[in-house]
Design an enzyme around this catalytic site. Structure first.
Site, PDB file in Angstrom:
ATOM      1  N   SER A   1     -79.870 -85.957 -69.731  1.00  0.00           N
ATOM      2  CA  SER A   1     -78.912 -86.130 -70.819  1.00  0.00           C
ATOM      3  C   SER A   1     -78.530 -84.784 -71.420  1.00  0.00           C
ATOM      4  CB  SER A   1     -79.575 -87.000 -71.887  1.00  0.00           C
ATOM      5  OG  SER A   1     -78.851 -86.978 -73.080  1.00  0.00           O
TER       6      SER A   1
ATOM      7  N   TYR B   1     -87.061 -89.632 -77.970  1.00  0.00           N
ATOM      8  CA  TYR B   1     -86.234 -89.970 -76.798  1.00  0.00           C
ATOM      9  C   TYR B   1     -85.774 -88.694 -76.090  1.00  0.00           C
ATOM     10  CZ  TYR B   1     -82.164 -90.896 -73.963  1.00  0.00           C
ATOM     11  OH  TYR B   1     -81.274 -90.904 -72.912  1.00  0.00           O
TER      12      TYR B   1
ATOM     13  N   LYS C   1     -86.672 -86.861 -72.137  1.00  0.00           N
ATOM     14  CA  LYS C   1     -85.772 -86.338 -71.095  1.00  0.00           C
ATOM     15  C   LYS C   1     -86.196 -84.917 -70.702  1.00  0.00           C
ATOM     16  CE  LYS C   1     -83.349 -89.945 -70.527  1.00  0.00           C
ATOM     17  NZ  LYS C   1     -83.604 -90.765 -69.338  1.00  0.00           N
TER      18      LYS C   1
HETATM   19  P1  NAD Z   1     -79.586 -99.350 -70.284  1.00  0.00           P
HETATM   20  O1  NAD Z   1     -80.597 -99.673 -71.319  1.00  0.00           O
HETATM   21  O2  NAD Z   1     -78.341-100.146 -70.269  1.00  0.00           O
HETATM   22  O3  NAD Z   1     -80.250 -99.422 -68.825  1.00  0.00           O
HETATM   23  C1  NAD Z   1     -81.597 -99.131 -68.590  1.00  0.00           C
HETATM   24  C2  NAD Z   1     -82.177-100.287 -67.784  1.00  0.00           C
HETATM   25  O4  NAD Z   1     -83.537-100.004 -67.476  1.00  0.00           O
HETATM   26  C3  NAD Z   1     -82.144-101.614 -68.533  1.00  0.00           C
HETATM   27  O5  NAD Z   1     -81.559-102.603 -67.698  1.00  0.00           O
HETATM   28  C4  NAD Z   1     -83.609-101.916 -68.819  1.00  0.00           C
HETATM   29  O6  NAD Z   1     -83.868-103.299 -68.815  1.00  0.00           O
HETATM   30  C5  NAD Z   1     -84.300-101.167 -67.685  1.00  0.00           C
HETATM   31  N1  NAD Z   1     -85.675-100.723 -67.969  1.00  0.00           N
HETATM   32  C6  NAD Z   1     -86.113-100.036 -69.049  1.00  0.00           C
HETATM   33  N2  NAD Z   1     -87.428 -99.798 -68.944  1.00  0.00           N
HETATM   34  C7  NAD Z   1     -87.840-100.337 -67.758  1.00  0.00           C
HETATM   35  C8  NAD Z   1     -89.088-100.430 -67.095  1.00  0.00           C
HETATM   36  N3  NAD Z   1     -90.215 -99.936 -67.626  1.00  0.00           N
HETATM   37  N4  NAD Z   1     -89.144-101.064 -65.897  1.00  0.00           N
HETATM   38  C9  NAD Z   1     -88.027-101.581 -65.335  1.00  0.00           C
HETATM   39  N5  NAD Z   1     -86.818-101.534 -65.934  1.00  0.00           N
HETATM   40  C10 NAD Z   1     -86.722-100.922 -67.133  1.00  0.00           C
HETATM   41  O7  NAD Z   1     -79.263 -97.795 -70.422  1.00  0.00           O
HETATM   42  P2  NAD Z   1     -78.099 -96.928 -69.744  1.00  0.00           P
HETATM   43  O8  NAD Z   1     -77.143 -96.555 -70.812  1.00  0.00           O
HETATM   44  O9  NAD Z   1     -77.612 -97.577 -68.534  1.00  0.00           O
HETATM   45  O10 NAD Z   1     -78.937 -95.627 -69.401  1.00  0.00           O
HETATM   46  C11 NAD Z   1     -79.488 -95.421 -68.115  1.00  0.00           C
HETATM   47  C12 NAD Z   1     -80.248 -94.106 -68.100  1.00  0.00           C
HETATM   48  O11 NAD Z   1     -79.359 -93.057 -68.455  1.00  0.00           O
HETATM   49  C13 NAD Z   1     -81.403 -94.034 -69.087  1.00  0.00           C
HETATM   50  O12 NAD Z   1     -82.446 -93.282 -68.487  1.00  0.00           O
HETATM   51  C14 NAD Z   1     -80.817 -93.273 -70.252  1.00  0.00           C
HETATM   52  O13 NAD Z   1     -81.798 -92.590 -70.979  1.00  0.00           O
HETATM   53  C15 NAD Z   1     -79.903 -92.299 -69.531  1.00  0.00           C
HETATM   54  N6  NAD Z   1     -78.797 -91.791 -70.355  1.00  0.00           N
HETATM   55  C16 NAD Z   1     -77.995 -92.691 -71.013  1.00  0.00           C
HETATM   56  C17 NAD Z   1     -76.961 -92.214 -71.805  1.00  0.00           C
HETATM   57  C18 NAD Z   1     -76.092 -93.173 -72.579  1.00  0.00           C
HETATM   58  O14 NAD Z   1     -75.480 -92.751 -73.565  1.00  0.00           O
HETATM   59  N7  NAD Z   1     -75.982 -94.427 -72.187  1.00  0.00           N
HETATM   60  C19 NAD Z   1     -76.726 -90.824 -71.901  1.00  0.00           C
HETATM   61  C20 NAD Z   1     -77.569 -89.954 -71.200  1.00  0.00           C
HETATM   62  C21 NAD Z   1     -78.610 -90.455 -70.427  1.00  0.00           C
HETATM   63  C1  WQD Z   2     -70.803 -90.021 -80.986  1.00  0.00           C
HETATM   64  C2  WQD Z   2     -70.123 -89.470 -82.226  1.00  0.00           C
HETATM   65  C3  WQD Z   2     -71.415 -89.753 -84.225  1.00  0.00           C
HETATM   66  C4  WQD Z   2     -71.333 -94.074 -84.411  1.00  0.00           C
HETATM   67  C5  WQD Z   2     -76.162 -90.392 -78.245  1.00  0.00           C
HETATM   68  C6  WQD Z   2     -77.559 -89.890 -78.006  1.00  0.00           C
HETATM   69  C7  WQD Z   2     -77.575 -88.950 -76.817  1.00  0.00           C
HETATM   70  C8  WQD Z   2     -76.947 -89.614 -75.589  1.00  0.00           C
HETATM   71  C9  WQD Z   2     -75.624 -90.239 -75.898  1.00  0.00           C
HETATM   72  C10 WQD Z   2     -78.648 -90.558 -74.213  1.00  0.00           C
HETATM   73  C11 WQD Z   2     -71.085 -88.731 -83.152  1.00  0.00           C
HETATM   74  C12 WQD Z   2     -70.128 -90.549 -84.303  1.00  0.00           C
HETATM   75  C13 WQD Z   2     -71.130 -92.772 -84.011  1.00  0.00           C
HETATM   76  C14 WQD Z   2     -70.720 -94.538 -85.605  1.00  0.00           C
HETATM   77  C15 WQD Z   2     -69.716 -92.366 -85.890  1.00  0.00           C
HETATM   78  N1  WQD Z   2     -77.761 -90.680 -75.103  1.00  0.00           N
HETATM   79  N2  WQD Z   2     -70.330 -91.937 -84.753  1.00  0.00           N
HETATM   80  N3  WQD Z   2     -69.913 -93.661 -86.297  1.00  0.00           N
HETATM   81  O1  WQD Z   2     -74.918 -89.262 -80.927  1.00  0.00           O
HETATM   82  O2  WQD Z   2     -73.391 -88.048 -79.305  1.00  0.00           O
HETATM   83  O3  WQD Z   2     -75.322 -89.287 -78.460  1.00  0.00           O
HETATM   84  O4  WQD Z   2     -75.715 -91.079 -77.057  1.00  0.00           O
HETATM   85  O5  WQD Z   2     -79.133 -89.605 -73.687  1.00  0.00           O
HETATM   86  O6  WQD Z   2     -78.896 -88.608 -76.594  1.00  0.00           O
HETATM   87  O7  WQD Z   2     -77.990 -89.194 -79.163  1.00  0.00           O
HETATM   88  O8  WQD Z   2     -73.396 -90.559 -79.347  1.00  0.00           O
HETATM   89  O9  WQD Z   2     -71.943 -92.509 -79.579  1.00  0.00           O
HETATM   90  O10 WQD Z   2     -73.901 -92.263 -81.154  1.00  0.00           O
HETATM   91  O11 WQD Z   2     -71.960 -90.742 -81.382  1.00  0.00           O
HETATM   92  O12 WQD Z   2     -68.979 -91.622 -86.558  1.00  0.00           O
HETATM   93  O13 WQD Z   2     -70.884 -95.692 -86.019  1.00  0.00           O
HETATM   94  O14 WQD Z   2     -69.637 -90.590 -82.985  1.00  0.00           O
HETATM   95  O15 WQD Z   2     -71.701 -89.190 -85.475  1.00  0.00           O
HETATM   96  O16 WQD Z   2     -70.380 -87.670 -83.717  1.00  0.00           O
HETATM   97  P1  WQD Z   2     -74.269 -89.208 -79.621  1.00  0.00           P
HETATM   98  P2  WQD Z   2     -72.835 -91.625 -80.355  1.00  0.00           P
END
Ligand code: NAD
Ligand code: WQD
Length: 340
Positions: free
Chosen positions: A125, A150, A154
């Site tokens: 991330s 969290y 990562k």
């Molecule tokens: P998500 O929660 O929709 O998907 C994660 C999936 O993993 C879920 O279906 C959950 O049920 C499953 N899971 C969790 N723990 C598990 C376990 N112990 N065993 C088996 N299954 C398990 O999340 P996402 O948004 O699809 O994110 C996927 C990956 O990408 C995650 O590692 C997340 O940290 C990373 N990521 C997400 C974002 C974002 O903003 N969505 C940004 C950067 C990184």
């Molecule tokens: C985006 C922008 C908020 C909600 C998060 C995790 C990051 C990554 C992605 C996994 C920011 C603003 C949001 C609201 C708002 N996940 N906002 N009102 O914070 O960039 O990142 O998700 O790895 O680790 O921290 O994403 O979508 O929450 O926010 O004004 O109700 O929108 O302040 O500027 P963020 P976000």
């Protein structure tokens, strides 16, 4: 070629499964459904015409994880999405996050060693950069101390993978995602946040559909052109395609080193108000929002330097901000229709 997708029924995982199938790869999904629904399997089948094999199990449980690998032969690569991802919850329940996110990774890596599975794509991330000193941020930028457990999982996961790759025959690519948003154009799969969404796009679409009363815009006094915070939003389908490219790079032995890291974003930064304007344009609706104070732990601005991914992976995000907000809106409309 058989690819194991952990967390494959989740938001990014489900879109990636669809793209892997479109690329002709066989997919096996493992998910414990802690943040996803079994119906997503039907949706994947509806989109691609292929039902991937699915096992419900907790990867953080060592025995269940080993039993799964014992029974599943000839996996060529793993895309490891399974993790918890709620930043705020991780501050309140750090051990839940360290246990789930790190134990599941360690169990997967141990089985990769045991069963000689050579290739791992890992979901990292942009959170590892914190507030970067220079923008756009490159992969060489120093990682900043994590702002949440969290975020720390990562950083720690990246280090665990780096060290394991060094000491074994495993190769890995860590993809540092920026802000994934939007949904598949079919509107069959998308982001399904449980409870009140923390992320901007689901909050916008839920407000527009009447589930939430009003969006709070967190902070208008940032050092940005309109005062609201800037992020690099990337369409989830573009992000899913990056995984196909990454896994194929390893399958085809094209990696330049055994552990590679790529930024996966668009390279464009948009402010919160710009996202709202895009949403209002594509939905032809007026969004009910108000400006409030900053959210604790938020950074001011971040967007990716994607030149390394563009050049090395031959991958580039294609979709515009309007396509992101429109697909997110169509998905929410579909959900609301199904609730009636
Ligand atoms: P998500 O929660 O929709 O998907 C994660 C999936 O993993 C879920 O279906 C959950 O049920 C499953 N899971 C969790 N723990 C598990 C376990 N112990 N065993 C088996 N299954 C398990 O999340 P996402 O948004 O699809 O994110 C996927 C990956 O990408 C995650 O590692 C997340 O940290 C990373 N990521 C997400 C974002 C974002 O903003 N969505 C940004 C950067 C990184
Ligand atoms: C985006 C922008 C908020 C909600 C998060 C995790 C990051 C990554 C992605 C996994 C920011 C603003 C949001 C609201 C708002 N996940 N906002 N009102 O914070 O960039 O990142 O998700 O790895 O680790 O921290 O994403 O979508 O929450 O926010 O004004 O109700 O929108 O302040 O500027 P963020 P976000």
């Amino acid at each position: 070629m058989k690819i194991l997708v952990t967390g494959g029924l989740g938001y990014i995982g489900s879109h990636t499964v669809v793209e892997l199938q479109a690329a002709g790869l066989e997919v096996v999904i493992v998910d414990n459904l802690s943040n996803s629904h079994i119906e997503v399997l039907n949706k994947i089948e509806k989109i691609s015409g292929i039902r991937p094999s699915f096992s419900k199990l907790d990867l953080a449980d060592r025995d269940s994880c080993s039993n799964f690998f014992k029974g599943e032969k000839a996996i060529s690569g793993i895309i490891h999405f399974a993790a918890y991802k709620a930043v705020g919850e991780s501050v309140k329940e750090p051990l839940k996050y360290y246990h789930n996110n790190l134990d599941s990774l360690i169990n997967v890596l141990e089985n990769m060693k045991t069963y000689h599975i050579p290739n791992l794509v890992f979901s990292s991330s942009c959170t590892v950069y914190g507030q970067p000193d220079k923008l756009p941020v490159t992969e060489q930028a120093p990682r900043k101390p994590a702002l949440s457990p969290y975020g720390n999982t990562k950083q720690m996961a990246e280090d665990i993978i780096r060290d394991t790759v060094y000491a074994s025959a495993i190769k890995s690519i860590a993809l540092r995602y920026f802000n994934p948003v939007g949904a598949h154009y079919s509107a069959l799969i998308g982001e399904l946040p449980l409870g009140v969404p923390n992320n901007l796009l689901p909050f916008i679409t839920q407000t527009a559909s009447g589930i939430r009363e009003q969006l709070s815009v967190f902070g208008s006094d940032y050092n940005t052109p309109d005062g609201t915070a800037i992020r690099d939003y990337i369409h989830v389908v573009d992000l899913a395609k990056a995984h196909v490219v990454a896994v194929k790079r390893m399958l085809n032995d094209k990696s330049k080193s055994n552990y590679e890291i790529f930024n996966i974003g668009t390279g464009n930064g948009y402010s919160v108000l710009e996202v709202i304007k895009s949403f209002e344009k594509v939905s032809k609706l007026k969004l009910n929002y108000k400006i409030v104070g900053r959210r604790e732990g938020d950074i001011e601005k971040v967007w990716a330097d994607t030149s390394f991914a563009n050049k090395e992976l031959g991958w580039k995000a294609q979709k515009t901000l309007d396509e992101m907000t429109l697909s997110a809106w169509r998905f929410q409309q579909q959900l609301s229709k199904n609730m009636k």
